[in-house]
Design an enzyme around this catalytic site. Structure first.
Site, PDB file in Angstrom:
ATOM      1  N   ASN A  82      49.389  33.117  36.153  1.00  0.00           N
ATOM      2  CA  ASN A  82      48.352  34.001  35.614  1.00  0.00           C
ATOM      3  C   ASN A  82      47.619  34.741  36.728  1.00  0.00           C
ATOM      4  O   ASN A  82      47.610  34.300  37.879  1.00  0.00           O
ATOM      5  CB  ASN A  82      47.318  33.189  34.826  1.00  0.00           C
ATOM      6  CG  ASN A  82      47.920  32.501  33.617  1.00  0.00           C
ATOM      7  OD1 ASN A  82      48.742  33.091  32.928  1.00  0.00           O
ATOM      8  ND2 ASN A  82      47.519  31.268  33.373  1.00  0.00           N
ATOM      9  N   HIS A  83      46.992  35.838  36.385  1.00  0.00           N
ATOM     10  CA  HIS A  83      46.014  36.504  37.260  1.00  0.00           C
ATOM     11  C   HIS A  83      44.687  36.456  36.515  1.00  0.00           C
ATOM     12  O   HIS A  83      44.647  36.599  35.293  1.00  0.00           O
ATOM     13  CB  HIS A  83      46.416  37.956  37.535  1.00  0.00           C
ATOM     14  CG  HIS A  83      47.616  38.080  38.419  1.00  0.00           C
ATOM     15  ND1 HIS A  83      47.745  39.080  39.359  1.00  0.00           N
ATOM     16  CD2 HIS A  83      48.750  37.332  38.517  1.00  0.00           C
ATOM     17  CE1 HIS A  83      48.893  38.956  39.989  1.00  0.00           C
ATOM     18  NE2 HIS A  83      49.524  37.896  39.474  1.00  0.00           N
ATOM     19  N   THR A  84      43.619  36.249  37.238  1.00  0.00           N
ATOM     20  CA  THR A  84      42.328  36.108  36.579  1.00  0.00           C
ATOM     21  C   THR A  84      41.960  37.362  35.790  1.00  0.00           C
ATOM     22  O   THR A  84      42.188  38.488  36.235  1.00  0.00           O
ATOM     23  CB  THR A  84      41.224  35.782  37.585  1.00  0.00           C
ATOM     24  OG1 THR A  84      39.984  35.610  36.884  1.00  0.00           O
ATOM     25  CG2 THR A  84      41.052  36.888  38.629  1.00  0.00           C
ATOM     26  N   MET A  85      41.389  37.137  34.601  1.00  0.00           N
ATOM     27  CA  MET A  85      40.931  38.242  33.770  1.00  0.00           C
ATOM     28  C   MET A  85      39.416  38.311  33.714  1.00  0.00           C
ATOM     29  O   MET A  85      38.847  39.163  33.029  1.00  0.00           O
ATOM     30  CB  MET A  85      41.516  38.108  32.367  1.00  0.00           C
ATOM     31  CG  MET A  85      43.043  38.222  32.356  1.00  0.00           C
ATOM     32  SD  MET A  85      43.776  38.055  30.709  1.00  0.00           S
ATOM     33  CE  MET A  85      43.155  39.541  29.925  1.00  0.00           C
ATOM     34  N   THR A  90      42.582  42.439  38.542  1.00  0.00           N
ATOM     35  CA  THR A  90      43.541  41.344  38.370  1.00  0.00           C
ATOM     36  C   THR A  90      44.304  41.060  39.660  1.00  0.00           C
ATOM     37  O   THR A  90      45.116  40.133  39.706  1.00  0.00           O
ATOM     38  CB  THR A  90      44.565  41.691  37.275  1.00  0.00           C
ATOM     39  OG1 THR A  90      45.259  42.895  37.647  1.00  0.00           O
ATOM     40  CG2 THR A  90      43.876  41.866  35.931  1.00  0.00           C
TER      41      THR A  90
END
Length: 213
Positions: A82-85, A90
């Site tokens: 994941n990449h932070t939202m 991102t």
């Protein structure tokens, strides 16, 4: 011949199926007895090829119960995919120390927790299970499904993203199966009652539970 849970390859002259518990080295991957993985090339590569973005820095776990059937190409995508939202960007700045050496690498992604798979689950060909998902006992996951949300016991799911197609059994049957938990019986008891399990003889399974109280 009594089933031998210590084997790597449970079928004679067949190296495409292995009991996962006996080939896993990562302590954050926990596999139940008799759960197998099938791969046309080499099932022993499961930890490297199928459990992805599973970096020690995050301490997340893959937990799979007993008697699960995992088809070739199934993937488990962990939190580091994941990449932070929650950020305005991102871009994973924390994984590149030249931007800020004081930031923790794990801040680059949103941590959704462990992947937890119940018992007697069938995961179809090239299905993908995302980080944080919990899958109940007896679930069937269709070919190439992408599972992004929790799945209740004995549901059949499929599609992208995966959605419930139907329940495998009526609620009353599911309740009995969740009470019986045949997968926790010892090997001899399972063998003695295998016909009842395979023929859906719920009355016999309940009798076995009563006899052992």
């Amino acid at each position: 011949m009594k089933p031998d849970v210590s084997k790597i390859y449970p079928r004679m002259n067949d190296n495409t199926i292995c009991y996962l518990k006996n080939i896993i080295k990562n302590p954050n991957i926990i596999i139940g007895d008799f759960t197998f993985y099938h791969d046309f090339v080499d099932p022993k590569g499961f930890e490297k090829r199928n459990v992805l973005y599973h970096y020690p820095v995050n301490h997340d776990r893959l937990i799979i119960g007993k008697f699960c059937s995992i088809a070739c190409g199934a993937k488990f995508l962990f939190n580091a995919s994941n990449h932070t939202m929650s950020s305005l960007s991102t871009y994973p700045f924390p994984i590149f120390p030249e931007w800020d050496e004081n930031v923790l690498v794990a801040e680059a992604w949103d941590n959704k927790g462990d992947i937890v798979i119940g018992n007697d689950v069938w995961i179809g060909y090239e299905a993908v299970i995302m980080a944080g998902v919990h899958i109940g006992d007896g679930v069937i996951i269709g070919t190439q499904a992408v599972v992004t949300k929790d799945v209740p016991p004995y549901a059949i799911v499929g599609g992208v993203p995966a959605k419930k197609i139907r329940k495998r059994f009526d609620d009353s049957v599911i309740d009995i199966l969740q009470e019986v938990k045949w997968w926790d019986w010892d090997i001899d008891k399972i063998r003695e009652n295998l016909q009842a399990i395979r023929s859906a003889d719920l009355r016999r399974l309940q009798e076995v539970v009563t006899e052992n109280k």
